[in-house]
Enzyme design. Structure first.
Site, short mmCIF file in Angstrom:
data_model
loop_
_atom_site.label_atom_id
_atom_site.label_comp_id
_atom_site.label_asym_id
_atom_site.label_seq_id
_atom_site.Cartn_x
_atom_site.Cartn_y
_atom_site.Cartn_z
N LEU A 80 24.09 6.05 29.45
CA LEU A 80 22.78 6.61 29.10
C LEU A 80 21.64 6.07 29.96
O LEU A 80 20.47 6.27 29.64
CB LEU A 80 22.49 6.37 27.61
N CYS A 81 21.97 5.37 31.04
CA CYS A 81 20.95 4.89 31.98
C CYS A 81 20.50 6.03 32.90
O CYS A 81 21.32 6.81 33.36
CB CYS A 81 21.50 3.74 32.82
N HIS A 82 19.21 6.07 33.16
CA HIS A 82 18.69 7.07 34.09
C HIS A 82 19.03 6.69 35.53
O HIS A 82 18.90 5.52 35.91
CB HIS A 82 17.16 7.18 33.97
N MET A 116 18.29 -3.10 33.73
CA MET A 116 19.74 -2.93 33.68
C MET A 116 20.34 -3.00 35.08
O MET A 116 21.46 -3.50 35.27
CB MET A 116 20.12 -1.61 33.00
N GLU A 117 19.62 -2.50 36.06
CA GLU A 117 20.09 -2.59 37.44
C GLU A 117 20.18 -4.05 37.89
O GLU A 117 21.14 -4.45 38.56
CB GLU A 117 19.16 -1.80 38.36
N ASP A 131 36.70 -12.95 41.30
CA ASP A 131 37.85 -12.26 41.89
C ASP A 131 38.29 -12.91 43.19
O ASP A 131 39.49 -13.07 43.45
CB ASP A 131 37.49 -10.80 42.13
#
Length: 343
Positions: A80-82, A116-117, A131
């Site tokens: 739901l992120c733009h 969020m980015e 990793d």
């Protein structure tokens, strides 16, 4: 033309189980976010990482690239992120004795935030380190992933509630140690018939950025009282005075006139920036007569009288204030406060 019998037009108030927030009515502003996180690794392995002595190559460089890629693809990871057109993504991996800290800063001009980015960038960089390192050390711990700061939109600047928490995460307050004072100019507030809502906003903004706060006064829209108080603060060595109120067009709005009577120099760019940035929210911004002057070495900034306009104005000026104060104190250009370690 054949149509599906079950088809019906989508109404604006129709809501499904999941919805992307409608930002179509919002104004695009500059958005910034800073996030951080850590991965704890044995010190011997960290030395190998720093020396680029790892089986899969340069761990830190690849982790920084992974963070940038994750920031750019956040809307494809979180449903739901733009999707945003990012203008800058900076990721830094900072080795310490027992951990590697990842910092990510993201910027864009947009209608929604980029926190969020920034958080996606931190997570991806940490996972990349994990990793690339697990082949020689499977026991690692990821943690302390958090948003340190975000800017933009009507909410202005957000930081953790405790400035001490922000400092512990590596954010240097932008006005650290700068002596400051606040002056609210309002006949009604001075008489007690109205509540001062904008002055406390400035006080909180200054203290959360590490300023050495001296005093907050509420005075009437009287030129002589205003000038006397500012000159008193100048003589006490206050470096920054922020005024709120008296910048409009009413007969009692005389803050600019009072400041010009005691000013040694004017700083016209501040007022221009305030009106231009405020116009993103309302064209009424161009009716404001906000000015900034130097009274001796004291930088005096006048802002409108509403809490909302003050928040937006401080957001616009924040990047300039530390350097302006530094130079006005007669210091060189290279030593001013730097808020953002990633700049």
């Amino acid at each position: 033309m054949a149509t599906c019998e079950h088809y019906r037009p989508m109404e604006d108030d129709v809501s499904g189980s999941y919805n992307m927030i409608d930002v179509s009515e919002k104004v695009a502003t500059e958005r910034k976010a800073l996030a951080t996180g850590k991965i704890y690794i044995q010190s011997g392995i960290i030395r190998r990482i720093v020396n680029k002595d790892m089986p899969k190559g340069d761990v830190l460089a690849l982790a920084e690239v992974a963070g940038i890629m994750a920031a750019k693809n956040t809307s494809q990871i979180l449903p739901l992120c733009h999707p945003l057109l990012l203008e800058s993504v900076k990721v830094r991996c900072l080795p310490a004795q027992d951990h590697i800290e990842v910092q990510a800063q993201v910027k864009c001009q947009g209608k929604t935030g980029v926190e969020m980015e920034a958080l996606c960038a931190v997570n991806a960089a940490l996972l990349c380190i994990y990793d690339l390192t697990k082949i020689v050390e499977p026991e690692m711990t990821l943690g302390e992933i958090q948003l340190l700061r975000k800017e933009g939109g009507k909410s202005g600047v957000w930081e953790p509630r405790s400035r001490r928490q922000a400092e512990s995460c590596g954010v240097k307050p932008s006005l650290e140690g700068i002596s400051s004072a606040v002056l609210t100019l309002s006949d009604r507030c001075f008489a007690g018939t109205a509540t001062d809502s904008s002055g406390p906003v400035i006080v909180d903004w200054l203290t959360t950025r590490g300023a050495q706060f001296r005093e907050h006064c509420v005075l009437s829209d009287d030129k002589e009282g205003m000038k006397k108080k500012i000159l008193e603060w100048r003589d006490q060595g206050v470096a920054l005075v922020i005024l709120t109120g008296g910048t409009g067009l009413s007969p009692r709005d005389n803050t600019p006139e009072a400041l010009l009577e005691i000013a040694d120099r004017e700083v016209p760019g501040f007022g221009e920036l305030l009106r231009m940035s405020g116009a993103k929210y309302t064209p009424m911004s161009y009716l404001s007569r906000s000015i900034t002057v130097l009274v001796g070495a004291t930088l005096v900034v006048s802002l409108p009288g509403s809490a909302k306009a003050v928040t937006q104005g401080l957001q616009s000026l924040e990047g300039l204030l530390p350097h302006a104060i530094h130079i006005s104190q007669g210091k060189n250009h290279g030593g001013s406060h730097v808020h953002d370690r990633l700049s």
